[in-house]
Motif scaffolding. Structure first.
Motif, short mmCIF file in Angstrom:
data_model
loop_
_atom_site.label_atom_id
_atom_site.label_comp_id
_atom_site.label_asym_id
_atom_site.label_seq_id
_atom_site.Cartn_x
_atom_site.Cartn_y
_atom_site.Cartn_z
N ALA A 43 1.05 3.98 -2.98
CA ALA A 43 0.26 5.21 -2.70
C ALA A 43 1.27 6.48 -2.77
O ALA A 43 0.84 7.50 -2.81
CB ALA A 43 -0.01 5.27 -1.02
N TYR A 71 0.96 -1.09 -0.09
CA TYR A 71 -0.08 0.01 -0.13
C TYR A 71 0.77 1.24 0.16
O TYR A 71 0.67 2.13 -0.73
CB TYR A 71 -0.95 0.06 1.13
N THR A 107 -5.10 6.94 -3.19
CA THR A 107 -4.34 7.69 -2.20
C THR A 107 -3.39 8.42 -2.98
O THR A 107 -3.22 9.87 -2.99
CB THR A 107 -3.75 6.98 -1.14
N LEU A 141 -6.68 1.11 -3.19
CA LEU A 141 -6.53 2.02 -2.20
C LEU A 141 -5.20 2.95 -2.46
O LEU A 141 -5.30 4.16 -2.36
CB LEU A 141 -6.51 1.36 -0.97
#
Length: 194
Positions: free
Chosen positions: A143, A139, A178, A174
């Motif tokens: 991101a 992540y 972001t 996700l």
């Protein structure tokens, strides 16, 4: 270019939608949507281009985030079969490349697991599973709006590290949303790195 931050929420959407003539700019919308699917360019770099073309910020964010995520399922599902197919080809450099890529990713993963973590990673070890730590790392990697990070690379890492596909897809999605939000905020002047 209009200062989007000085406008309120509902007013921002109304003014942006009125300023942008959709019929005249459909080609630009399609072009930047396709650009956001290109590796290394992706949504994070499509956002400033779209804003420069005068597209509304909310539309820019959604278009860039959604379109840059489109290649992800294909990479997650097809990279492993393609690498396996490379081994069957009679072309030696292609087989060598597939073997090199798998050896390199195996070494990176072993190295990552062998390290005794410090900081957040050290705190997480023992509290959560190694798979969860890998997903958190994935992540953060996706991101960060930096060159070489994004859906394409994150999907390849998830496949080569043999991470769970469904969880990896959610984490990459996700992370991409972001990264596009960070880029949008920077483009609108909400904060700057310098």
């Amino acid at each position: 270019m209009r200062n989007w931050l000085s406008l309120g929420g509902a007013r921002l959407l109304t003014v942006a939608a009125n300023d942008f003539v959709w019929a005249e700019n459909l080609g630009k919308v399609i072009g930047t949507a396709l650009l956001s699917m290109v590796p290394t360019y992706e949504g994070r770099y499509a956002v400033p281009v779209m804003l420069k073309l005068g597209m509304p910020p909310l539309f820019t964010y959604l278009l860039a985030a959604v379109c840059s995520t489109i290649p992800m399922p294909f990479i997650l599902l097809l990279l492993r079969p393609v690498l396996d197919w490379f081994y069957t080809l009679p072309i030696k450099p292609v087989r060598k490349f597939a073997a090199w890529l798998e050896r390199r990713s195996a070494r990176k993963r072993e190295k990552m697991h062998a390290k005794k973590g410090s900081g957040i990673r050290g705190w997480l070890q023992g509290r959560v599973s190694q798979d969860t730590i890998e997903l958190i790392g994935l992540y953060i990697f996706v991101a960060l709006p930096l060159p070489g990070t994004g859906c394409w690379t994150g999907s390849a890492i998830a496949t080569l590290f043999e991470m769970p596909r469904f969880k990896s897809a959610i984490v990459i999605l996700l992370g991409n949303f972001t990264a596009c939000a960070i880029t949008l905020a920077m483009s609108l002047g909400a904060f700057s790195l310098f």
